[in-house]
Motif scaffolding. Sequence first.
Motif, PDB file in Angstrom:
ATOM      1  N   VAL A 174       0.766  -1.279   0.035  1.00 24.18           N
ATOM      2  CA  VAL A 174       0.021  -0.153   0.083  1.00 24.18           C
ATOM      3  C   VAL A 174       0.842   1.382  -0.104  1.00 24.18           C
ATOM      4  CG1 VAL A 174      -1.805   1.117   1.255  1.00 24.18           C
ATOM      5  CG2 VAL A 174      -1.652  -1.143   1.333  1.00 24.18           C
ATOM      6  N   GLN A 175       1.999   1.148   0.748  1.00 26.02           N
ATOM      7  CA  GLN A 175       2.657   2.395   0.788  1.00 26.02           C
ATOM      8  C   GLN A 175       3.385   3.018  -0.565  1.00 26.02           C
ATOM      9  OE1 GLN A 175       6.421   1.471   3.165  1.00 26.02           O
ATOM     10  NE2 GLN A 175       7.451   0.545   1.439  1.00 26.02           N
ATOM     11  N   GLY A 176       3.257   2.130  -1.751  1.00 23.28           N
ATOM     12  CA  GLY A 176       3.531   2.574  -3.113  1.00 23.28           C
ATOM     13  C   GLY A 176       2.834   3.250  -3.398  1.00 23.28           C
ATOM     14  N   GLU A 177       1.527   3.224  -3.222  1.00 28.51           N
ATOM     15  CA  GLU A 177       0.223   3.954  -3.666  1.00 28.51           C
ATOM     16  C   GLU A 177       0.269   5.277  -3.007  1.00 28.51           C
ATOM     17  OE1 GLU A 177      -3.815   2.875  -2.452  1.00 28.51           O
ATOM     18  OE2 GLU A 177      -3.586   0.889  -3.066  1.00 28.51           O
TER      19      GLU A 177
ATOM     20  N   ASN B 299       3.219   7.164  -4.745  1.00 21.54           N
ATOM     21  CA  ASN B 299       2.854   7.419  -6.018  1.00 21.54           C
ATOM     22  C   ASN B 299       1.875   8.740  -6.144  1.00 21.54           C
ATOM     23  OD1 ASN B 299       4.596   5.410  -6.520  1.00 21.54           O
ATOM     24  ND2 ASN B 299       3.034   3.992  -7.280  1.00 21.54           N
TER      25      ASN B 299
ATOM     26  N   ASN C 105       3.877  11.742  -5.622  1.00 20.74           N
ATOM     27  CA  ASN C 105       4.798  11.976  -6.814  1.00 20.74           C
ATOM     28  C   ASN C 105       3.765  12.694  -7.840  1.00 20.74           C
ATOM     29  OD1 ASN C 105       7.231  12.010  -8.436  1.00 20.74           O
ATOM     30  ND2 ASN C 105       6.254  10.279  -9.498  1.00 20.74           N
TER      31      ASN C 105
ATOM     32  N   VAL D  73      12.734   3.707   1.498  1.00 22.49           N
ATOM     33  CA  VAL D  73      11.680   4.744   0.704  1.00 22.49           C
ATOM     34  C   VAL D  73      12.303   6.054   0.409  1.00 22.49           C
ATOM     35  CG1 VAL D  73       9.631   5.999   1.188  1.00 22.49           C
ATOM     36  CG2 VAL D  73       9.773   3.593   1.854  1.00 22.49           C
TER      37      VAL D  73
ATOM     38  N   HIS E 217      14.214   6.359  -2.935  1.00 22.77           N
ATOM     39  CA  HIS E 217      13.555   6.524  -4.224  1.00 22.77           C
ATOM     40  C   HIS E 217      12.694   7.890  -4.266  1.00 22.77           C
ATOM     41  CE1 HIS E 217      14.018   2.373  -5.448  1.00 22.77           C
ATOM     42  NE2 HIS E 217      13.799   1.896  -4.294  1.00 22.77           N
ATOM     43  N   VAL E 218      12.392   8.269  -3.303  1.00 23.55           N
ATOM     44  CA  VAL E 218      11.313   9.600  -3.397  1.00 23.55           C
ATOM     45  C   VAL E 218      12.012  10.729  -3.362  1.00 23.55           C
ATOM     46  CG1 VAL E 218       9.486   7.967  -2.915  1.00 23.55           C
ATOM     47  CG2 VAL E 218      10.468   9.211  -1.045  1.00 23.55           C
TER      48      VAL E 218
ATOM     49  N   GLU F  46       0.960  -9.424   5.415  1.00 22.34           N
ATOM     50  CA  GLU F  46       0.369  -7.935   5.682  1.00 22.34           C
ATOM     51  C   GLU F  46      -0.532  -7.968   6.668  1.00 22.34           C
ATOM     52  OE1 GLU F  46       1.382  -5.578   1.998  1.00 22.34           O
ATOM     53  OE2 GLU F  46       0.191  -7.390   1.322  1.00 22.34           O
TER      54      GLU F  46
ATOM     55  N   PRO G 297      10.694  -1.669  -1.282  1.00 21.32           N
ATOM     56  CA  PRO G 297      11.717  -0.557  -2.206  1.00 21.32           C
ATOM     57  C   PRO G 297      12.880  -0.847  -1.724  1.00 21.32           C
ATOM     58  CG  PRO G 297      10.525   0.168  -0.172  1.00 21.32           C
ATOM     59  CD  PRO G 297       9.912  -1.133  -0.490  1.00 21.32           C
TER      60      PRO G 297
ATOM     61  N   THR H  83      16.654   3.513  -8.638  1.00 21.73           N
ATOM     62  CA  THR H  83      15.748   4.547  -8.021  1.00 21.73           C
ATOM     63  C   THR H  83      14.653   4.556  -8.999  1.00 21.73           C
ATOM     64  OG1 THR H  83      16.898   6.552  -8.782  1.00 21.73           O
ATOM     65  CG2 THR H  83      17.468   5.351  -6.581  1.00 21.73           C
ATOM     66  N   THR H  84      13.213   4.941  -8.591  1.00 23.92           N
ATOM     67  CA  THR H  84      12.220   5.003  -9.415  1.00 23.92           C
ATOM     68  C   THR H  84      11.270   5.929  -8.399  1.00 23.92           C
ATOM     69  OG1 THR H  84      10.261   4.158 -10.325  1.00 23.92           O
ATOM     70  CG2 THR H  84      11.149   2.940  -8.688  1.00 23.92           C
ATOM     71  N   ARG H  85      10.501   6.710  -9.291  1.00 19.89           N
ATOM     72  CA  ARG H  85       9.558   7.405  -8.341  1.00 19.89           C
ATOM     73  C   ARG H  85       8.052   6.809  -8.541  1.00 19.89           C
ATOM     74  NH1 ARG H  85      10.998  12.963  -7.026  1.00 19.89           N
ATOM     75  NH2 ARG H  85      12.745  12.591  -6.249  1.00 19.89           N
ATOM     76  N   ARG H  86       7.977   5.789  -9.242  1.00 19.12           N
ATOM     77  CA  ARG H  86       6.708   5.011  -9.493  1.00 19.12           C
ATOM     78  C   ARG H  86       7.178   3.649  -8.871  1.00 19.12           C
ATOM     79  NH1 ARG H  86       2.530   7.012 -10.872  1.00 19.12           N
ATOM     80  NH2 ARG H  86       1.283   5.039 -10.295  1.00 19.12           N
ATOM     81  N   LEU H  87       6.783   3.623  -7.499  1.00 14.02           N
ATOM     82  CA  LEU H  87       6.882   2.341  -6.836  1.00 14.02           C
ATOM     83  C   LEU H  87       5.756   1.272  -7.082  1.00 14.02           C
ATOM     84  CD1 LEU H  87       7.879   4.092  -3.450  1.00 14.02           C
ATOM     85  CD2 LEU H  87       9.265   2.557  -5.126  1.00 14.02           C
ATOM     86  N   PRO H  88       6.107  -0.111  -7.327  1.00  9.84           N
ATOM     87  CA  PRO H  88       5.015  -0.833  -7.616  1.00  9.84           C
ATOM     88  C   PRO H  88       4.014  -1.183  -6.449  1.00  9.84           C
ATOM     89  CG  PRO H  88       7.067  -1.827  -7.275  1.00  9.84           C
ATOM     90  CD  PRO H  88       7.233  -0.513  -7.264  1.00  9.84           C
ATOM     91  N   THR H  89       2.936  -1.514  -6.655  1.00 10.89           N
ATOM     92  CA  THR H  89       1.954  -1.895  -5.378  1.00 10.89           C
ATOM     93  C   THR H  89       1.100  -3.093  -6.062  1.00 10.89           C
ATOM     94  OG1 THR H  89       0.096  -0.542  -6.680  1.00 10.89           O
ATOM     95  CG2 THR H  89       1.394   0.691  -5.136  1.00 10.89           C
ATOM     96  N   ILE H  90       0.345  -3.432  -5.077  1.00 12.94           N
ATOM     97  CA  ILE H  90      -0.875  -4.753  -5.547  1.00 12.94           C
ATOM     98  C   ILE H  90      -2.093  -4.091  -5.592  1.00 12.94           C
ATOM     99  CG2 ILE H  90      -1.469  -7.172  -4.789  1.00 12.94           C
ATOM    100  CD1 ILE H  90       1.151  -7.522  -3.034  1.00 12.94           C
TER     101      ILE H  90
END
Lengths: 346, 323
Positions: free
Chosen positions: A211-214, A217, A220, A239, A242-243, B43, B259, B265-272
């Motif tokens: 969820v943290q990526g959501e 993103n 961003n 984290v 990356h950000v 999780e 991460p 490095t990326t600003r678009r992190l993957p999610t489920i």
Amino acid sequence: MRWHQATLLVASGCAMVEAQANLLEVEGARVRFRTLGFLRALIAGAKDPYIDAVLDVSFAVRAGETFGLVGESGSGKTTLVRAVLGLVDLWSGRIRFDGSEIVDRSDAAFKPIRRQISLMFQDPQASLSPRKTVRSSITEPFIIHNMADRDLEAEARELLGMVGLPVGLLDNYPHQLSGGQARRVGVARALALRPKLIIADEPTAGLDVSVQGEVLNLMNELQGRLGLSYVIVTHNLPVIRHVSDRLAIMYLGRFVEEGPTAAIFARPLHPYTLGLLGAVPQPDPDKRREEPGLMGEVPSLNNRPRGCEFHARCLYVQERCRVDAPVLTEVAPGRRAACHFPLAGS
Amino acid sequence: MAAPILDIRNLSISFATPRGSVDALRNVSLTVPPDRIVGIVGESGCGKTTLISAVMHLLAHNAIVRAGTIQFEGTDVLTMTEDRLRDLRGRRMAMVFQDPMTSLNPVVSIATQMIDIQYRDAGSTQDKLQRAVAMLRKVGIPDPEQRIQGYPHQFSGGMRQRISIAMALLMNPALLIADEPTTALDVTMEAQIIHLLRQLRREFKGSILFVSHNLGLIAELCDEVVVMYAGEVVEQGEVRELFHHARHPYTRLLLECDPARIAATTRRLPTIEGSLPDLANLPGGCIFAPRCPQAYGPCASEAPGTYAVASGHTARCFRVRDG
């Protein structure tokens, strides 16, 4: 106009952002807390009834950039951002925002500035009032800042749209939201007054990794669209790598290292930074470490070590470090470190 | 192979709630062999906490054990008398909780708490104190003779967690359950505690059931890994096998999302995509199918069994069965 400009700058990368003026400038910030009352200090004969939670901190955040602030508990990162927001008083030092000096926080002139800086709290479930609907939580900033003459319903709908939540949630209470949804409501509330700078205190703490990526993103995407600047306070090093564009590492209320994030992760200058990066567990069983890395604990603010405040835990300590306190100086272009023997070249 | 310390078979637990029955655990099987560290990763809402509460038999009153057994050193915990359980807890199985500030008693000195925990032993109070001091020294509390007289608030978070570990190991348990023991700690302290656990395990010949949502910690510490999702074990195996050859789509996505595993490095992190299913109203078919990018024919209607991927490595996924 300005938003449009900033968006262009973000799109064209860091090099151009550097040309942009600083949005936030902090110079020599010091925050002290009184730990002993007047009488107790007198009785105990204490020379100094204060502790310095933040000491000699200077930094700048450029328009459109993300500045990361990392450190362990008690390193002063939250106190520092609270001082920027005017939630705690500066003992000494100066803060400039968007070209104007913040002189007196009680001053009527501060309110319009304060409107342009907003805070995203650590735990949105706890920072949203349980008795308020999402609608009243995200429109409350307008009421506080005497802007209630706007069409609040339209603002609320637009804000939810910006953070990708259905308008159906407007009448929900915080306990009816999932962790990720509550986090988005926190973002919506921070955006309400269309700030230029958002300070996010641990934006991913307590969130599952899927969820943290959501949330990141979304932050961003909003940054690109609105030209926002962020200060992200966190202890999550994977984290922040990356950000953020630039990064500062705090130890006992001071900056020990500051510079571009990629450079710091590639080659830290301060031994503390190296230790901190080395302590992050790697999700690869082939990369197990036999040694625990940094030993010992962060010393008490009541009893700051002499010389370099990190010397007792430093793997590279030398005689000079025990007596002589290093100053944060530019070691390489754009990189500062407070160390007599920075790890350059190694 | 020696008989396992802990052997959970086909465990299903539901909670009776006003909304109906919530099926928190379904058909969970796992074993903890002697002298191994088994990690449970998953999780929020995956059932980790329900599972370890069941092992200690400390389930909430509205919990209903639908099926299954929990054999601890050969006897079923679920059918034991309360007396027998009391005898096991703290002695044969001990627990280190998430937050040492709430698990230690704030108004009783460390010395008293550590002597009290040895109440089953005959020795004199002086002997018990000596043992407690020796144990504190082992977990790295400096100057333990003096400090043992202190109270929890006089210790830092890292020191408090060291004390909790010392207390848990005092009776030399066969199984130590550690429930997110480093969540409340900073990263440097976390690394020290993980190092300590690994050291102590060598010395104390016991097994550890380590519960965490942090893949890094699991990789760092565990010998075997059990991945849980929404109340089911979706994949389990030896740690290297699982991190390098994960087969269940959920495990793979979880690893991709971390991460710390993303090199560039990326600003678009993957999610489920999607969210956890409602455990009070479970969909048919595979539990992960609604979020699974690789779902196909049977996934929506049929529940997959547990299929072997390699020796000791299983996954609950039709893709494994069908190759």
